[in-house]
Design a protein around this motif. Structure first.
Motif, PDB file in Angstrom:
ATOM      1  N   MET A   2      -0.659  58.236  15.174  1.00 35.47           N
ATOM      2  CA  MET A   2      -0.783  59.066  13.979  1.00 35.47           C
ATOM      3  C   MET A   2      -2.255  59.403  13.707  1.00 35.47           C
ATOM      4  N   LYS A   3      -3.145  58.453  13.905  1.00 37.20           N
ATOM      5  CA  LYS A   3      -4.568  58.705  13.700  1.00 37.20           C
ATOM      6  C   LYS A   3      -5.126  59.633  14.776  1.00 37.20           C
ATOM      7  N   ALA A   4      -4.583  59.567  15.986  1.00 34.28           N
ATOM      8  CA  ALA A   4      -5.083  60.373  17.100  1.00 34.28           C
ATOM      9  C   ALA A   4      -4.836  61.853  16.884  1.00 34.28           C
ATOM     10  N   SER A   5      -3.871  62.210  16.056  1.00 35.44           N
ATOM     11  CA  SER A   5      -3.586  63.630  15.853  1.00 35.44           C
ATOM     12  C   SER A   5      -4.706  64.323  15.066  1.00 35.44           C
ATOM     13  N   ASN A   6      -5.638  63.560  14.523  1.00 41.03           N
ATOM     14  CA  ASN A   6      -6.781  64.144  13.808  1.00 41.03           C
ATOM     15  C   ASN A   6      -7.939  64.474  14.743  1.00 41.03           C
ATOM     16  N   ARG A   7      -7.846  64.056  15.990  1.00 41.21           N
ATOM     17  CA  ARG A   7      -8.933  64.286  16.957  1.00 41.21           C
ATOM     18  C   ARG A   7      -8.464  65.215  18.062  1.00 41.21           C
ATOM     19  N   PRO A   8      -9.404  66.000  18.616  1.00 44.01           N
ATOM     20  CA  PRO A   8      -9.011  66.907  19.705  1.00 44.01           C
ATOM     21  C   PRO A   8      -8.509  66.145  20.932  1.00 44.01           C
ATOM     22  N   VAL A   9      -7.596  66.765  21.630  1.00 46.38           N
ATOM     23  CA  VAL A   9      -7.026  66.196  22.856  1.00 46.38           C
ATOM     24  C   VAL A   9      -7.890  66.633  24.034  1.00 46.38           C
ATOM     25  N   THR A  10      -8.103  65.725  24.961  1.00 41.38           N
ATOM     26  CA  THR A  10      -8.804  66.061  26.199  1.00 41.38           C
ATOM     27  C   THR A  10      -7.948  65.567  27.368  1.00 41.38           C
ATOM     28  N   ILE A  11      -8.245  66.063  28.544  1.00 44.87           N
ATOM     29  CA  ILE A  11      -7.517  65.607  29.728  1.00 44.87           C
ATOM     30  C   ILE A  11      -7.695  64.100  29.902  1.00 44.87           C
ATOM     31  N   LYS A  12      -8.893  63.612  29.647  1.00 49.78           N
ATOM     32  CA  LYS A  12      -9.165  62.180  29.765  1.00 49.78           C
ATOM     33  C   LYS A  12      -8.247  61.371  28.845  1.00 49.78           C
ATOM     34  N   LYS A  13      -8.068  61.842  27.608  1.00 52.00           N
ATOM     35  CA  LYS A  13      -7.218  61.127  26.655  1.00 52.00           C
ATOM     36  C   LYS A  13      -5.739  61.185  27.052  1.00 52.00           C
ATOM     37  N   ILE A  14      -5.368  62.186  27.804  1.00 52.14           N
ATOM     38  CA  ILE A  14      -3.989  62.295  28.274  1.00 52.14           C
ATOM     39  C   ILE A  14      -3.749  61.363  29.457  1.00 52.14           C
ATOM     40  N   ILE A  15      -4.700  61.275  30.349  1.00 47.81           N
ATOM     41  CA  ILE A  15      -4.521  60.554  31.609  1.00 47.81           C
ATOM     42  C   ILE A  15      -4.762  59.044  31.500  1.00 47.81           C
ATOM     43  N   ILE A  16      -5.669  58.624  30.644  1.00 50.46           N
ATOM     44  CA  ILE A  16      -6.074  57.212  30.600  1.00 50.46           C
ATOM     45  C   ILE A  16      -4.927  56.239  30.282  1.00 50.46           C
ATOM     46  N   PRO A  17      -4.031  56.507  29.316  1.00 50.89           N
ATOM     47  CA  PRO A  17      -2.991  55.499  29.040  1.00 50.89           C
ATOM     48  C   PRO A  17      -2.135  55.095  30.242  1.00 50.89           C
ATOM     49  N   PRO A  18      -1.568  56.046  31.012  1.00 50.32           N
ATOM     50  CA  PRO A  18      -0.787  55.569  32.156  1.00 50.32           C
ATOM     51  C   PRO A  18      -1.652  54.896  33.224  1.00 50.32           C
ATOM     52  N   LEU A  19      -2.881  55.361  33.387  1.00 45.60           N
ATOM     53  CA  LEU A  19      -3.765  54.697  34.354  1.00 45.60           C
ATOM     54  C   LEU A  19      -4.070  53.266  33.907  1.00 45.60           C
TER      55      LEU A  19
END
Length: 163
Positions: free
Chosen positions: A29-46
């Motif tokens: 919920m807090k993350a929706s206040n910050r811009p999304v980047t490819i890094k932020k998309i890829i890091i969790p599964p990695l």
């Protein structure tokens, strides 16, 4: 030696899972206040891939078919509501996840289903094996969801053709 099927361990693992799940909901919920980047998309599964080290421990090992099925259930069933509930929007040249009330309900619903399944499965196999199955389920779910986010991110950031 620790009894891997003791009631205290079962209660502790359930409470731990609840705390982690609620923390994830809060963080999302807090993350929706910050811009999304490819890094932020890829890091969790990695980052989650390090969890595969648990299979070094013999008590955690499960039959390969169980593992494949758990991964596929995460990939095809549990990821679906997350994929449907995640939409991007472009604001001042930056990409944000659209806030959605349904997203919290989706996460709480998935948590409820997971808790019900966890309690049932835990009655039939050991706690470490249950953890392995749910790790694979979560990995399949998050990997599919993040790949979908990655594709959607690329679609929204693709330069518009000149007319």
């Amino acid at each position: 030696m620790i009894d891997l099927n003791s009631p205290i361990l079962k209660i502790g693992s359930t409470i731990g899972m609840l705390v982690m799940a609620l923390a994830v909901i809060f963080i999302r919920m807090k993350a929706s206040n910050r811009p999304v980047t490819i890094k932020k998309i890829i890091i969790p599964p990695l980052g989650m891939t390090t969890g595969f080290l648990m299979f070094v421990e013999p008590q955690v090992r499960i039959p390969i078919l169980w593992g494949i099925l758990a991964f596929l259930v995460g990939w095809f069933i549990f990821s679906y509501p997350l994929i449907r509930g995640t939409k991007f929007e472009k604001v001042d040249g930056q990409i944000f996840i659209q806030r959605s009330r349904s997203f919290v309900y989706i996460l709480l619903g998935l948590l409820t289903v997971r808790l019900l399944l966890h309690g049932y499965i835990e009655e039939h196999i050991s706690i470490p094996q249950t953890a392995a199955l749910f790790f694979l389920l979560a990995y399949g779910m998050i990997t599919h969801w993040r790949l979908s986010m990655y594709r959607q991110y690329h679609q929204i950031t693709r330069p518009e053709p000149m007319v």
